[in-house]
Design a protein around this motif. Structure first.
Motif, short mmCIF file in Angstrom:
data_model
loop_
_atom_site.label_atom_id
_atom_site.label_comp_id
_atom_site.label_asym_id
_atom_site.label_seq_id
_atom_site.Cartn_x
_atom_site.Cartn_y
_atom_site.Cartn_z
N LEU A 19 0.82 -1.16 0.09
CA LEU A 19 0.10 -0.09 0.07
C LEU A 19 0.77 1.29 0.06
N PRO A 20 1.98 1.49 0.84
CA PRO A 20 2.57 2.70 0.87
C PRO A 20 3.34 2.90 -0.72
N VAL A 21 3.73 2.10 -1.46
CA VAL A 21 4.32 2.03 -2.80
C VAL A 21 3.49 2.53 -3.58
N VAL A 22 2.07 1.97 -3.60
CA VAL A 22 1.11 2.24 -4.53
C VAL A 22 0.62 3.79 -4.20
N MET A 23 0.49 3.85 -3.15
CA MET A 23 0.19 5.35 -2.63
C MET A 23 1.00 6.44 -3.24
N ARG A 24 2.40 6.11 -2.85
CA ARG A 24 3.53 7.03 -3.51
C ARG A 24 3.30 7.33 -4.59
N LEU A 25 3.07 6.24 -5.62
CA LEU A 25 2.98 6.60 -7.07
C LEU A 25 1.70 7.19 -7.50
N VAL A 26 0.74 6.95 -6.77
CA VAL A 26 -0.66 7.60 -7.02
C VAL A 26 -0.50 8.96 -6.82
N VAL A 27 0.04 9.47 -5.54
CA VAL A 27 -0.02 10.88 -5.07
C VAL A 27 0.91 11.37 -5.98
N GLY A 28 2.05 11.09 -6.43
CA GLY A 28 3.04 11.61 -7.17
C GLY A 28 2.45 11.73 -8.65
#
Length: 98
Positions: A19-28
């Protein structure tokens, strides 16, 4: 009971590592999209490299300076007979006023 623990372990692993990796990509991606929209409104690309200032020769630097740049032409020499600057003073007791 084992099925419940296995599901709990999978949920914990997903929230902890994926989840942190996916959220980092989405927010970026969202931030880049918003910055591009902002840049389009004001006619600039926020992700473009700013232009580098060209190095100037010594003779041309005295005739003009860039905005915000400070250039000192002359520093007066200090007199050797002049005493040193004042470095401190007397100690004065502090008295609190109530």
């Amino acid at each position: 009971m084992a099925k419940f623990l296995l599901i709990l372990l999978v949920i914990w692993l997903v929230t902890r590592y994926i989840l942190p990796v996916v959220m980092r990509l989405v927010v970026g991606m969202l931030v880049k999209k918003q910055a591009q929209k902002f840049g389009q409104q004001f006619g600039q690309n926020p992700f473009a490299q700013p232009p580098r200032p060209e190095p100037r020769a010594a003779s041309s630097s005295s005739s003009r300076t860039a905005s915000g740049e400070v250039h000192v032409d002359y520093v007066p020499p200090q007199d050797p007979g002049k005493p040193q600057e004042f470095k401190g003073g007397e100690y004065v007791d502090f008295e609190e006023v109530k």
